[in-house]
Structure formats: C-alpha cells, structure tokens
Enzyme design. Structure first.
Site, PDB file in Angstrom:
ATOM      1  N   CYS A  56      12.706  41.804  90.392  1.00 53.79           N
ATOM      2  CA  CYS A  56      13.222  41.343  91.628  1.00 53.79           C
ATOM      3  C   CYS A  56      14.478  42.208  92.118  1.00 53.79           C
ATOM      4  CB  CYS A  56      13.406  39.976  91.714  1.00 53.79           C
ATOM      5  SG  CYS A  56      14.799  39.360  90.616  1.00 53.79           S
ATOM      6  N   THR A  65      17.233  29.122  93.428  1.00 53.47           N
ATOM      7  CA  THR A  65      16.643  30.167  94.317  1.00 53.47           C
ATOM      8  C   THR A  65      15.054  30.381  94.060  1.00 53.47           C
ATOM      9  OG1 THR A  65      17.419  31.663  92.689  1.00 53.47           O
ATOM     10  CG2 THR A  65      18.791  31.516  94.639  1.00 53.47           C
ATOM     11  N   SER A 100       9.345  33.938  80.087  1.00 56.39           N
ATOM     12  CA  SER A 100       9.779  34.024  81.428  1.00 56.39           C
ATOM     13  C   SER A 100       8.993  32.954  82.240  1.00 56.39           C
ATOM     14  CB  SER A 100       9.637  35.383  82.165  1.00 56.39           C
ATOM     15  OG  SER A 100       9.496  35.371  83.296  1.00 56.39           O
ATOM     16  N   SER A 145      11.016  39.815  85.601  1.00 51.16           N
ATOM     17  CA  SER A 145      11.653  40.250  84.478  1.00 51.16           C
ATOM     18  C   SER A 145      10.935  41.496  83.851  1.00 51.16           C
ATOM     19  CB  SER A 145      12.137  39.271  83.824  1.00 51.16           C
ATOM     20  OG  SER A 145      11.167  38.382  83.373  1.00 51.16           O
ATOM     21  N   ASN A 205       9.013  32.316  85.481  1.00 48.24           N
ATOM     22  CA  ASN A 205       8.081  32.962  86.683  1.00 48.24           C
ATOM     23  C   ASN A 205       6.865  33.817  86.123  1.00 48.24           C
ATOM     24  OD1 ASN A 205       8.368  36.174  87.316  1.00 48.24           O
ATOM     25  ND2 ASN A 205      10.649  35.336  86.541  1.00 48.24           N
ATOM     26  N   GLU A 243      20.833  29.173  86.210  1.00 50.15           N
ATOM     27  CA  GLU A 243      21.351  29.233  87.529  1.00 50.15           C
ATOM     28  C   GLU A 243      22.086  27.859  87.925  1.00 50.15           C
ATOM     29  OE1 GLU A 243      18.530  30.822  90.268  1.00 50.15           O
ATOM     30  OE2 GLU A 243      19.543  29.363  92.057  1.00 50.15           O
ATOM     31  N   CYS A 295      23.465  37.697  90.733  1.00 49.58           N
ATOM     32  CA  CYS A 295      22.627  38.327  91.970  1.00 49.58           C
ATOM     33  C   CYS A 295      23.462  37.746  93.281  1.00 49.58           C
ATOM     34  CB  CYS A 295      21.287  37.491  92.012  1.00 49.58           C
ATOM     35  SG  CYS A 295      20.208  37.746  93.524  1.00 49.58           S
TER      36      CYS A 295
HETATM   37  S1  SF4 Z   1      14.541  35.989  91.850  1.00 46.62           S
HETATM   38 FE1  SF4 Z   1      16.934  35.267  91.554  1.00 46.62          FE
HETATM   39  S2  SF4 Z   1      17.616  37.167  90.789  1.00 46.62           S
HETATM   40 FE2  SF4 Z   1      15.909  37.630  91.443  1.00 46.62          FE
HETATM   41  S3  SF4 Z   1      16.415  38.287  93.651  1.00 46.62           S
HETATM   42 FE3  SF4 Z   1      15.754  36.148  93.873  1.00 46.62          FE
HETATM   43  S4  SF4 Z   1      17.834  35.235  93.316  1.00 46.62           S
HETATM   44 FE4  SF4 Z   1      18.163  37.086  92.885  1.00 46.62          FE
END
Ligand code: SF4
Length: 306
Positions: free
Chosen positions: A12, A178, A234, A279, A236, A129, A99
C-alpha cells in the site's frame, strides 16, 4: 500453468513510502547507524533484506541509553509521542515514515481531546497504529466490537457526574483504525449512538485493504485456486487467505512466503490466481509468479528462491 494476478496487490502507499525511506537511509548508512523502531513491515523476507544491509530493529522495552548520531525510522503505523521523545532525548534523529493517513488520525485524536471530546477508538487494542494514536489521546476509550462499544458508552454515561438530562450532550467522537472493515466501524458507531446520539464520527478508513480484498473477490471468479503471497504474521495477508477460501465456489487457497512454500497440490489446477497483502514486496510477488508459471501441472520448481 496460467497465472492471473489480482488487479490490486502488494504494498500500500504507506508501506511503500516507509520502505523507500528505509532504502534511502540505508543507502547512506555509512554516515550513521540506521535503526527501525519496531519491525518496519510484516514480511520476514523484506525485513531480512533490510537487516542484511545494516538496519537494526529497536524494541521499546530495550532502548539503548545513547542513540547519539543514529537515525531511527518510525514505521508506517506510527508511534506514541512519548516514545518519540524517548528516542530524541537519547540523541536520535527521527525519520518519520508514519503513513500520512495514520498521522492524520493521530492529529485528529489530539485535537478532539483538546476540544473536550471523549474519544472512542475503534480497533485492535494491541495493534501498533492504535497504540500510537492512543498516545495522542491518552483518555480515549478503545473498543474492538459493537458489544464492547455499547458497554463502554454506557459506562461513560453512568460515570458522568451530570444530571441525566445533560449527559446525552457529552461531546463524543469516534475514530477508527485505518484498516477496520466499514461494516464493523458502522456497527460500533451505531452501538455508541444508542447512548450518545450526537456522536461525531470521523471517517479514517483507508481503502488500501478493501481494494485488495475486492480485487481478490473478483479474481476468485476467474481461477481454480489462489496463492496469497505474503508473511503469515501479516493480519491483512491472512485475511486475504480467509476471503479466498470463503469465496463463492470455495476454491482452494494457500498463503506462501516464498516460492519454496508453493504446495504440490497446485499442480492439479490449470488457472491459478495470485494476490498479495499490503506488506508483500514486489520482488517476492514476481518470483512467486515466475515459479507458478514454470509449473507444468506435473512438476514444481522449488529451486526458485529469492
Ligand atoms: S493501509 Fe495503513 S499504511 Fe497502508 S496506506 Fe492505508 S493507512 Fe497507510
């Protein structure tokens, strides 16, 4: 074997930015030592590559007493202002790879607190985060699901030393991690609103995770099996695996960190989908794709390594 890539996969924006900053710092590594505050990325191969080029990972519980002349990279998840101060007080120069979207959440949480809001944070209590944002809003209330959100709101309501009539006008706000799912965030907001109808809900959800998930769902309709490339640490990436396995036709899916982990069973499928967590480095996606394409549905090529 035919391999179809998901339309959106891999790094990302925030992770790519942090990795680029780390690469740039290491390129001038001979000037001064380069540290990362915690693991920069949930991918063992990418971390190993950075460490091999001179990066040292710091743990908050075990900071060196003197960091004079050192550069410390703050990862995309961000850190608390308290930890930032601890690093600079030891003489470190910070390279802030937080970020921008996470930074916006930190600043928003801080300003809401200063304006007298009681801030709810929707997310995982132990996630980096959330820990970082909490540092900017120390009195915030972390809620992980609608049930705990309703209970926390009720508790806040009961503890407030005001007449019941005015309690509902307590200024409350909600900020989400996020990467929280929009459905989960909405359910948490609704649970708090049953107690505080004037809840100020701030939309901080990043589309990066959802874009990768939507792209995978689309891919699942075109392939016989799916390979998810990425680190098993990870969250995600593991979520992508679960989505692939739950996809309509229930197609088989595997998470692999390297080409050597591609399972032998993949030879039974002629069209395989490839997706990757936020990632997963581009280079790793490429070598896994190459290894898959070399499979003639009879023989695997585990000798292809990073
Ligand atoms: S997933 Fe997290 S680190 Fe990646 S762009 Fe979105 S806010 Fe930023």
């Amino acid at each position: 074997m035919k391999v179809i890539r998901a339309c959106v996969l891999g790094y990302c924006m925030g992770v790519r930015r942090a990795m680029d900053m780390a690469e740039a710092a290491l390129a001038t590594g001979s000037q001064s030592p380069v540290y990362a505050m915690g693991s920069l990325i949930h991918n063992p191969q990418a971390m190993k590559s950075l460490i091999n080029r001179g990066l040292t990972v710091l743990e908050e519980s075990n900071l060196p007493g003197d960091l004079s002349g050192a550069r410390v990279i703050i990862r995309a998840h961000g850190i608390t202002p308290h930890l930032e101060a601890a690093l600079t007080n030891r003489g470190a120069t910070l390279i802030d790879a937080t970020c921008p979207r996470v930074k916006a959440s930190q600043i928003k949480a801080q300003s809401l607190c200063r304006e007298g809001y009681r801030v709810f944070l929707a997310g995982e209590k132990e996630h980096g985060e959330i820990i970082g944002i909490r540092g900017y809003a120390p009195d915030c209330i972390i809620v992980g699901d609608p049930v705990s959100a309703a209970a926390a709101a009720e508790k806040l309501f009961l503890e407030e030393p005001r007449p019941v009539k005015t309690k509902r006008s307590i200024k409350t706000a909600l900020i989400g991690q996020t990467t929280i799912s929009p459905d989960e965030y909405t359910a948490i907001a609704q649970a708090i609103e049953t107690v505080f109808p004037n809840l100020h809900s701030i939309n901080t959800i990043c589309r990066a995770t959802r874009d990768r998930q939507d792209s995978l769902r689309e891919l699942c309709g075109q392939v016989d099996a799916v390979i998810v490339a990425g680190g098993c640490e990870s969250a995600n990436t593991r979520r992508l695996l679960a989505i692939a396995r739950a996809a309509g036709r229930g197609i088989p899916a595997w998470l692999v960190e390297t080409p050597a982990e591609i399972p032998g069973e993949i030879r039974s499928f002629t069209t395989v989908g490839l997706c990757a967590g936020a990632s997963t480095p581009d280079g790793l996606i490429d070598v896994i794709e190459e290894a898959l394409m070399k499979i003639d549905c009879k023989r695997i090529t585990p000798e292809v390594v990073l």
